[in-house]
Write an enzyme that holds these catalytic residues in place. Structure first.
Site, mmCIF file in Angstrom:
data_model
loop_
_atom_site.group_PDB
_atom_site.id
_atom_site.type_symbol
_atom_site.label_atom_id
_atom_site.label_comp_id
_atom_site.label_asym_id
_atom_site.label_seq_id
_atom_site.Cartn_x
_atom_site.Cartn_y
_atom_site.Cartn_z
ATOM 1 N N HIS A 49 -27.380 -21.311 16.313
ATOM 2 C CA HIS A 49 -26.045 -20.707 16.353
ATOM 3 C C HIS A 49 -25.124 -21.347 15.322
ATOM 4 O O HIS A 49 -24.998 -22.569 15.258
ATOM 5 C CB HIS A 49 -25.481 -20.909 17.762
ATOM 6 C CG HIS A 49 -24.222 -20.162 18.035
ATOM 7 N ND1 HIS A 49 -22.978 -20.721 17.879
ATOM 8 C CD2 HIS A 49 -24.017 -18.897 18.472
ATOM 9 C CE1 HIS A 49 -22.056 -19.839 18.208
ATOM 10 N NE2 HIS A 49 -22.655 -18.721 18.573
ATOM 11 N N MET A 76 -17.584 -9.220 13.073
ATOM 12 C CA MET A 76 -17.819 -8.466 14.310
ATOM 13 C C MET A 76 -19.241 -8.670 14.804
ATOM 14 O O MET A 76 -20.175 -8.841 14.014
ATOM 15 C CB MET A 76 -17.575 -6.975 14.089
ATOM 16 C CG MET A 76 -18.496 -6.326 13.075
ATOM 17 S SD MET A 76 -18.119 -4.573 12.852
ATOM 18 C CE MET A 76 -19.460 -4.075 11.760
ATOM 19 N N LYS A 94 -24.809 3.908 16.383
ATOM 20 C CA LYS A 94 -24.436 3.294 15.111
ATOM 21 C C LYS A 94 -24.528 1.767 15.193
ATOM 22 O O LYS A 94 -25.075 1.111 14.305
ATOM 23 C CB LYS A 94 -23.031 3.722 14.715
ATOM 24 C CG LYS A 94 -22.901 5.218 14.463
ATOM 25 C CD LYS A 94 -21.473 5.611 14.107
ATOM 26 C CE LYS A 94 -21.358 7.112 13.892
ATOM 27 N NZ LYS A 94 -19.976 7.522 13.555
ATOM 28 N N GLN A 112 -6.559 -10.361 9.251
ATOM 29 C CA GLN A 112 -5.160 -10.741 9.033
ATOM 30 C C GLN A 112 -4.546 -11.369 10.271
ATOM 31 O O GLN A 112 -3.863 -12.397 10.188
ATOM 32 C CB GLN A 112 -4.351 -9.517 8.610
ATOM 33 C CG GLN A 112 -2.892 -9.808 8.284
ATOM 34 C CD GLN A 112 -2.137 -8.568 7.819
ATOM 35 O OE1 GLN A 112 -2.743 -7.554 7.458
ATOM 36 N NE2 GLN A 112 -0.829 -8.630 7.843
#
Length: 350
Positions: free
Chosen positions: A120, A179, A230, A313
């Protein structure tokens, strides 16, 4: 929800570094790993922060994570390299791999490095950002144990395989996408379980495939992929780029972080750096990125929306504005217990 305790980042970094030094790392390596975890908390992503310390230390003590601080270069040809991490902490070998990818990009315009027998590496953003700060478009990815089913499947076949992309802007923080390819990272579910709070029903299912808001049921069940087929498809591709391409573990060969801490996690990583200067004028690239960003943030807002943000951001703003880490009491307690088990006294947080 558990209470949160504001803790000085300096105190927390020193405390976590002391714990890792006691667990067998050099002070330099301990400080690197500690800084990575504390930064994740500062950015508002505690699932990749100090909550991981007890698990990391348990694995160091059981030998499934080694105290090696560099990966071995097993293949190096032109713009490509393959590293063997020897089950070292992923922050150490991840930094090494992306630095090598950036060095290759400066010579060849592109650098690609895979890492096998890895562990990790914390937030994937760390490595994509490092490349972007160096003037490269950076990509970092990792595979995990299978956590998600194929569409229509009833068993986990692919991990939620995190993916990050960093884009240099030339005027401050990079654009930074980070993500997991599940609807939510597994670490967020573990944190919810630790804090005793429910999760959204779109995050995971129980062991029977029924969506659940109970994090304990979710940990025994399946994660749901982001955007259905997806997210599943992207996760499969990341498994190819990491485990298959590196010659390391993939699919069911990758082990869980928590299930058996005496068995190596054996994940794999992928790092890519593209030197934007090799594609033309770097200043021109940065100017075009600025125009693109302005088009997005200056576009019309839906009713009730205060402002539009670029990827990464908000996290960068949190880190810049924070004077302390809002650490959950259960996380601080677990850190203290881990330190005590190693014969270390942390003292009162400040």
């Amino acid at each position: 929800m558990s209470d949160r305790i504001p803790v000085s980042p300096d105190w927390l970094s020193e405390a976590v570094g002391t714990v890792f030094t006691a667990a067998g790392l050099s002070p330099r390596a301990a400080a690197t790993v500690a800084g990575s975890l504390v930064e994740a908390d500062l950015r508002g992503t505690p699932s990749h922060g100090v909550m991981l310390v007890p698990m990391y230390v348990e694995r160091l003590r059981k030998g499934s994570v080694s105290t090696a601080e560099t990966a071995e270069v097993v293949h190096d040809v032109g713009a490509v390299a393959v590293l063997d991490a020897r089950h070292a902490l992923g922050q150490l070998t991840g930094d090494q791999a992306m630095e090598l990818a950036v060095d290759k990009a400066r010579t060849y315009g592109i650098g690609a490095v895979t890492v096998r027998h890895a562990f990790h590496f914390g937030g994937a953003y760390r490595y994509a950002r490092a490349a972007a700060v160096a003037g490269c478009v950076g990509i970092a990815a990792a595979n995990t144990r299978p956590l998600m089913p194929a569409p229509g499947g009833a068993s986990a076949v692919v991990g939620n395989n995190p993916l990050a992309v960093g884009v240099p802007t030339g005027h401050g923080e990079p654009i930074l996408l980070d993500m997991a390819l599940s609807e939510a990272a597994l670490g967020k579910i573990r944190l919810a379980a630790q804090e005793g709070r429910p999760i959204p029903p779109t995050w995971a299912t129980d062991r029977d495939g029924t969506p659940t808001t109970d994090p304990a049921e979710a940990l025994a069940g399946l994660l749901l992929p982001a955007a259905g087929h997806k997210g599943y498809g992207l996760a499969l591709v990341v498994d190819v780029l990491t485990g298959v391409l590196s010659g390391g573990a993939f699919g069911g060969g990758v082990r869980g972080l928590y299930a058996d801490t005496s068995t190596p996690n054996d994940c794999a990583h992928f790092f890519l750096a593209l030197d934007v200067a090799a594609f033309g004028d770097r200043a021109g690239f940065e100017q075009r990125v600025a125009v693109l960003g302005a088009q997005i943030t200056g576009s019309p807002k839906a009713h009730g929306t205060e402002r539009l943000l670029l990827p990464g951001q908000l996290e960068a703003e949190r880190q810049a504005a924070s004077s302390g880490v809002p650490l959950d009491a259960s996380v601080l307690g677990a850190l203290t217990e881990t330190a005590t088990s190693l014969g270390v006294t942390l003292g009162e947080p400040r």
